[in-house]
Write an enzyme that holds these catalytic residues in place. Structure first.
Site: not given
Ligand code: UT7
Length: 331
Positions: A117, A258, A288
């Site tokens: 990225c 980004h 992204n």
């Molecule tokens: O460009 C390269 C660099 N990449 C990035 O900068 C990405 C960086 N990371 C992020 O943007 C965020 O971490 C995400 C958007 C990927 C995820 O957000 P988060 O607030 O960190 O969520 P999480 O991974 O902690 O997930 C929270 C909950 C989980 O459920 P439990 O374990 O709390 O029951 C996940 O299983 O949300 C669940 N979950 C979803 N639910 C509905 C994960 N993906 C989804 C989804 N829809 N698509």
């Protein structure tokens, strides 16, 4: 050739495939919702390449627009740098296919660069240094990705985040002092390779029936950890370049970050104590697009009149590697 005084962006262009995939459509195939995707990332829809539409095809569309904007012809280009993690093929470089499709001269230096990225900032700094050496006249720098070809469409934690597209810039020399690329800061947290990677298909784990079965040829991301590094890396990259050039954050007219996650961008805004109006955000419409995200946003910002002569623009990015980068541009 005398050494140029400045290296400047002479034109930009961008392209996104026609097919738009909305969050609501995604929720029909995986366990997710528009509400979850918007609240966690800010993304509402993304563009998806047509079957058979290659990374090089998207790059060519963006490049033609950038050349037209710069009022230059393919024959004027002697350097082509493509930032991508989704080349048409593992080898040769996609830049060679783009060279051919654009009709660039066979004496054009062509190579791909993989900084994920952060790729466009890495490629911009590289191209400007090469132009600055006086050995090249005009460079095409393209950030382009067909991420739909490497995301696992059964993995809801990643597939909702990414999209396809291309952005291009034409770089040349200028006799005007203190314009164009004022400086760039590049770096990487190489101890975090495993946080965001495609485990199989390289020399470590060549593609096999086993790697296919374990779906290891798709992108894997530990989102929460990457999020923390993204905030830290982008804050440090922004702070370092501002300090290095003695520039206060409020002197920046527009930040083009980004486009990974609105919450990451809001953190950077808070850190720099700048209002969100100073940030260009289009991730709601593209998701992204990795190396393409900054050049697409740059082109949209220019065409929307958000960048004017004399303005100072800060580019800042973060991605797999984990790489980071920032660049200051005076227009
Ligand atoms: O460009 C390269 C660099 N990449 C990035 O900068 C990405 C960086 N990371 C992020 O943007 C965020 O971490 C995400 C958007 C990927 C995820 O957000 P988060 O607030 O960190 O969520 P999480 O991974 O902690 O997930 C929270 C909950 C989980 O459920 P439990 O374990 O709390 O029951 C996940 O299983 O949300 C669940 N979950 C979803 N639910 C509905 C994960 N993906 C989804 C989804 N829809 N698509």
């Amino acid at each position: 050739m005398p050494l140029p005084v400045s290296t400047v962006i002479l034109g930009t262009g961008a392209y996104a495939p026609a097919r738009v995939l909305t969050n609501t459509e995604l929720a029909l195939t995986i366990d997710t919702s528009d509400e979850w995707i918007v609240s966690r990332s800010g993304i509402r829809e993304r563009h998806i390449a047509a079957p058979g539409e290659m990374t090089s095809d998207m790059a060519v569309h963006a490049a033609r627009l950038a050349l037209a904007d710069a009022k230059l012809q393919p024959a004027d280009i002697d350097l082509l740098v493509i930032a991508t993690i989704t080349p048409d093929m593992p080898m040769p470089a996609t830049a060679c296919s783009v060279q051919h499709k654009l009709g660039l001269s066979t004496s054009t230096a062509c190579f791909d660069l993989n900084a994920a990225c952060s790729g466009f900032i890495y490629a911009l700094d590289t191209a400007c240094a090469m132009i600055g050496s006086g050995r090249y006249r005009h460079a095409l720098v393209i950030g382009v990705e067909k991420l739909s070809s490497i995301v696992d469409w059964t993995d809801r934690t990643t597939c909702v985040l990414f999209g396809d597209g291309a952005g291009a810039a034409v770089i040349g020399a200028s006799a005007r002092p203190a314009v164009g690329l004022i400086g760039a800061k590049l770096g990487s947290y190489g101890d975090c390779v495993d946080l965001l990677c495609i485990p199989a298909g390289g020399s470590n784990t060549p593609a096999s029936t086993g790697s296919l079965a374990s779906r290891d040829h798709f992108l894997k991301m530990k989102g929460k950890e990457v999020f923390k590094y993204a905030v830290r890396g982008m804050e440090e990259a922004a702070r370092d370049i501002l300090e290095q050039h003695g520039i206060a954050a409020n002197q920046i007219n527009l930040v083009i970050p980004h486009q990974a996650n609105l919450r990451i961008i809001e953190s950077i805004a808070q850190y720099l104590e700048l209002p969100m109006e100073r940030f260009f955000v289009n991730l709601d419409r593209y998701g992204n697009t990795s190396a393409a995200s900054i050049p697409i946003a740059l082109d949209e910002a220019r065409r929307a009149g958000r960048i004017n002569p004399g303005d100072l623009t800060l580019l800042v990015a973060f991605g797999a590697g984990l790489t980071y980068g920032s660049a200051l541009i005076r227009w």
